[in-house]
Design a protein around this motif. Structure first.
Motif, PDB file in Angstrom:
ATOM      1  N   ARG A   1     100.347-104.612  79.277  1.00 30.61           N
ATOM      2  CA  ARG A   1     100.083-103.728  78.142  1.00 30.61           C
ATOM      3  C   ARG A   1     101.378-103.432  77.373  1.00 30.61           C
ATOM      4  NH1 ARG A   1      98.178-100.037  81.390  1.00 30.61           N
ATOM      5  NH2 ARG A   1      96.317-100.697  82.425  1.00 30.61           N
ATOM      6  N   GLU A   2     102.456-103.188  78.126  1.00 31.78           N
ATOM      7  CA  GLU A   2     103.753-102.944  77.486  1.00 31.78           C
ATOM      8  C   GLU A   2     104.233-104.186  76.727  1.00 31.78           C
ATOM      9  OE1 GLU A   2     106.393-101.666  80.581  1.00 31.78           O
ATOM     10  OE2 GLU A   2     105.394 -99.733  80.802  1.00 31.78           O
ATOM     11  N   ALA A   3     104.025-105.365  77.312  1.00 32.17           N
ATOM     12  CA  ALA A   3     104.428-106.615  76.663  1.00 32.17           C
ATOM     13  C   ALA A   3     103.660-106.819  75.364  1.00 32.17           C
ATOM     14  CB  ALA A   3     104.211-107.796  77.611  1.00 32.17           C
ATOM     15  N   VAL A   4     102.364-106.529  75.362  1.00 33.75           N
ATOM     16  CA  VAL A   4     101.553-106.669  74.143  1.00 33.75           C
ATOM     17  C   VAL A   4     102.064-105.727  73.073  1.00 33.75           C
ATOM     18  CG1 VAL A   4      99.268-106.262  73.147  1.00 33.75           C
ATOM     19  CG2 VAL A   4      99.491-107.541  75.281  1.00 33.75           C
ATOM     20  N   GLU A   5     102.374-104.509  73.466  1.00 34.64           N
ATOM     21  CA  GLU A   5     102.879-103.543  72.491  1.00 34.64           C
ATOM     22  C   GLU A   5     104.228-104.007  71.924  1.00 34.64           C
ATOM     23  OE1 GLU A   5     103.855 -98.788  72.205  1.00 34.64           O
ATOM     24  OE2 GLU A   5     102.463 -99.505  73.746  1.00 34.64           O
ATOM     25  N   LEU A   6     105.104-104.509  72.767  1.00 34.57           N
ATOM     26  CA  LEU A   6     106.405-105.009  72.296  1.00 34.57           C
ATOM     27  C   LEU A   6     106.251-106.218  71.378  1.00 34.57           C
ATOM     28  CD1 LEU A   6     108.588-104.792  75.526  1.00 34.57           C
ATOM     29  CD2 LEU A   6     108.961-103.552  73.386  1.00 34.57           C
ATOM     30  N   GLU A   7     105.434-107.175  71.805  1.00 42.52           N
ATOM     31  CA  GLU A   7     105.273-108.412  71.034  1.00 42.52           C
ATOM     32  C   GLU A   7     104.554-108.195  69.707  1.00 42.52           C
ATOM     33  OE1 GLU A   7     106.609-111.504  71.632  1.00 42.52           O
ATOM     34  OE2 GLU A   7     107.707-110.382  73.154  1.00 42.52           O
ATOM     35  N   SER A   8     103.731-107.162  69.635  1.00 45.40           N
ATOM     36  CA  SER A   8     103.007-106.888  68.387  1.00 45.40           C
ATOM     37  C   SER A   8     103.716-105.844  67.535  1.00 45.40           C
ATOM     38  CB  SER A   8     101.584-106.423  68.697  1.00 45.40           C
ATOM     39  OG  SER A   8     101.609-105.132  69.289  1.00 45.40           O
TER      40      SER A   8
ATOM     41  N   PHE B   1     107.225-113.951  81.659  1.00 42.67           N
ATOM     42  CA  PHE B   1     105.934-114.641  81.644  1.00 42.67           C
ATOM     43  C   PHE B   1     104.883-113.805  80.923  1.00 42.67           C
ATOM     44  CE2 PHE B   1     101.792-115.240  83.745  1.00 42.67           C
ATOM     45  CZ  PHE B   1     101.538-116.544  83.353  1.00 42.67           C
ATOM     46  N   LEU B   2     104.811-112.528  81.238  1.00 42.33           N
ATOM     47  CA  LEU B   2     103.799-111.673  80.619  1.00 42.33           C
ATOM     48  C   LEU B   2     104.028-111.523  79.117  1.00 42.33           C
ATOM     49  CD1 LEU B   2     103.326-108.898  83.308  1.00 42.33           C
ATOM     50  CD2 LEU B   2     101.788-110.778  82.763  1.00 42.33           C
ATOM     51  N   ARG B   3     105.272-111.483  78.689  1.00 44.31           N
ATOM     52  CA  ARG B   3     105.551-111.392  77.252  1.00 44.31           C
ATOM     53  C   ARG B   3     105.173-112.684  76.542  1.00 44.31           C
ATOM     54  NH1 ARG B   3     110.879-108.286  75.429  1.00 44.31           N
ATOM     55  NH2 ARG B   3     109.927-108.797  73.454  1.00 44.31           N
TER      56      ARG B   3
ATOM     57  N   ARG C   1      92.163-103.868  76.731  1.00 44.78           N
ATOM     58  CA  ARG C   1      91.429-103.597  77.970  1.00 44.78           C
ATOM     59  C   ARG C   1      91.991-104.452  79.095  1.00 44.78           C
ATOM     60  NH1 ARG C   1      85.336-104.263  77.297  1.00 44.78           N
ATOM     61  NH2 ARG C   1      86.020-106.319  76.646  1.00 44.78           N
ATOM     62  N   THR C   2      92.271-103.792  80.217  1.00 47.18           N
ATOM     63  CA  THR C   2      92.723-104.497  81.421  1.00 47.18           C
ATOM     64  C   THR C   2      91.941-103.961  82.610  1.00 47.18           C
ATOM     65  OG1 THR C   2      94.492-102.916  81.858  1.00 47.18           O
ATOM     66  CG2 THR C   2      95.074-104.845  80.549  1.00 47.18           C
ATOM     67  N   LYS C   3      91.800-104.809  83.615  1.00 43.46           N
ATOM     68  CA  LYS C   3      91.151-104.427  84.866  1.00 43.46           C
ATOM     69  C   LYS C   3      91.883-105.093  86.011  1.00 43.46           C
ATOM     70  CE  LYS C   3      86.375-103.588  83.671  1.00 43.46           C
ATOM     71  NZ  LYS C   3      85.029-103.738  84.180  1.00 43.46           N
ATOM     72  N   THR C   4      91.766-104.483  87.177  1.00 37.90           N
ATOM     73  CA  THR C   4      92.250-105.172  88.366  1.00 37.90           C
ATOM     74  C   THR C   4      91.145-106.099  88.840  1.00 37.90           C
ATOM     75  OG1 THR C   4      91.418-103.498  89.887  1.00 37.90           O
ATOM     76  CG2 THR C   4      93.678-103.199  89.052  1.00 37.90           C
TER      77      THR C   4
ATOM     78  N   ASN D   1      96.725-106.475  90.131  1.00 39.78           N
ATOM     79  CA  ASN D   1      96.950-105.070  90.463  1.00 39.78           C
ATOM     80  C   ASN D   1      97.245-104.266  89.194  1.00 39.78           C
ATOM     81  OD1 ASN D   1      99.754-105.511  89.866  1.00 39.78           O
ATOM     82  ND2 ASN D   1      99.962-106.415  91.903  1.00 39.78           N
ATOM     83  N   LYS D   2      97.307-102.951  89.358  1.00 43.22           N
ATOM     84  CA  LYS D   2      97.532-102.064  88.209  1.00 43.22           C
ATOM     85  C   LYS D   2      98.929-102.240  87.616  1.00 43.22           C
ATOM     86  CE  LYS D   2      94.409 -98.405  89.685  1.00 43.22           C
ATOM     87  NZ  LYS D   2      94.312 -97.016  90.124  1.00 43.22           N
ATOM     88  N   ARG D   3      99.881-102.540  88.479  1.00 43.94           N
ATOM     89  CA  ARG D   3     101.265-102.673  88.018  1.00 43.94           C
ATOM     90  C   ARG D   3     101.407-103.811  86.996  1.00 43.94           C
ATOM     91  NH1 ARG D   3     106.530-104.554  91.177  1.00 43.94           N
ATOM     92  NH2 ARG D   3     108.058-103.541  89.855  1.00 43.94           N
ATOM     93  N   SER D   4     100.856-104.969  87.331  1.00 43.67           N
ATOM     94  CA  SER D   4     100.975-106.095  86.401  1.00 43.67           C
ATOM     95  C   SER D   4     100.200-105.822  85.110  1.00 43.67           C
ATOM     96  CB  SER D   4     100.507-107.392  87.060  1.00 43.67           C
ATOM     97  OG  SER D   4      99.205-107.273  87.558  1.00 43.67           O
ATOM     98  N   ALA D   5      99.089-105.121  85.204  1.00 44.26           N
ATOM     99  CA  ALA D   5      98.330-104.763  84.003  1.00 44.26           C
ATOM    100  C   ALA D   5      99.151-103.837  83.109  1.00 44.26           C
ATOM    101  CB  ALA D   5      97.012-104.102  84.384  1.00 44.26           C
ATOM    102  N   THR D   6      99.854-102.899  83.710  1.00 40.10           N
ATOM    103  CA  THR D   6     100.700-101.982  82.948  1.00 40.10           C
ATOM    104  C   THR D   6     101.819-102.736  82.236  1.00 40.10           C
ATOM    105  OG1 THR D   6     100.228-100.170  84.468  1.00 40.10           O
ATOM    106  CG2 THR D   6     102.207 -99.962  83.113  1.00 40.10           C
ATOM    107  N   PHE D   7     102.473-103.650  82.945  1.00 40.69           N
ATOM    108  CA  PHE D   7     103.533-104.441  82.333  1.00 40.69           C
ATOM    109  C   PHE D   7     102.994-105.318  81.202  1.00 40.69           C
ATOM    110  CE2 PHE D   7     105.978-103.746  86.356  1.00 40.69           C
ATOM    111  CZ  PHE D   7     107.046-103.095  85.763  1.00 40.69           C
TER     112      PHE D   7
END
Length: 94
Positions: free
Chosen positions: A37-44, A4-6, A52-55, A29-35
């Motif tokens: 960020r990783e998805a954005v990096e992979l997809e791009s 979903f996040l990807r 920028r992410t926030k809880t 939460n921070k965990r989903s924000a981290t995932f």
């Protein structure tokens, strides 16, 4: 099948790649924000790294001058209110 996040990351990259730096993504939460960020990096393919992410807690706290209670403090406040309500119910039903 992509997560979903990807899929969300892919949609934002496809439609908002030029303005993605102006967007702040809010997560539970921070965990989903981290995932994410990783998805954005992979997809791009590594082109987009610093989004920028926030809880939700930090997002809401930005609109208030009140400070967030710590876990222990919140537990004691809730217990105090629980006892007060229980006492009210006991005296009113007697």
């Amino acid at each position: 099948m992509k997560s979903f996040l990807r899929r969300i990351a892919n949609r934002y990259i496809a439609n908002e790649a030029d303005d993605i730096g102006r967007v702040c993504f809010v997560f539970p939460n921070k965990r989903s924000a981290t995932f994410f960020r990783e998805a954005v990096e992979l997809e791009s393919d590594g082109r987009i790294r610093n989004i920028r992410t926030k809880t939700i807690n930090s997002f809401v706290a930005g609109f208030s001058r009140a400070r967030e209670a710590g876990r222990l403090e919140a537990l004691f406040v809730m217990f105090k209110e629980y006892r007060r309500i229980l006492e009210e119910q006991t005296t009113s039903s007697a």
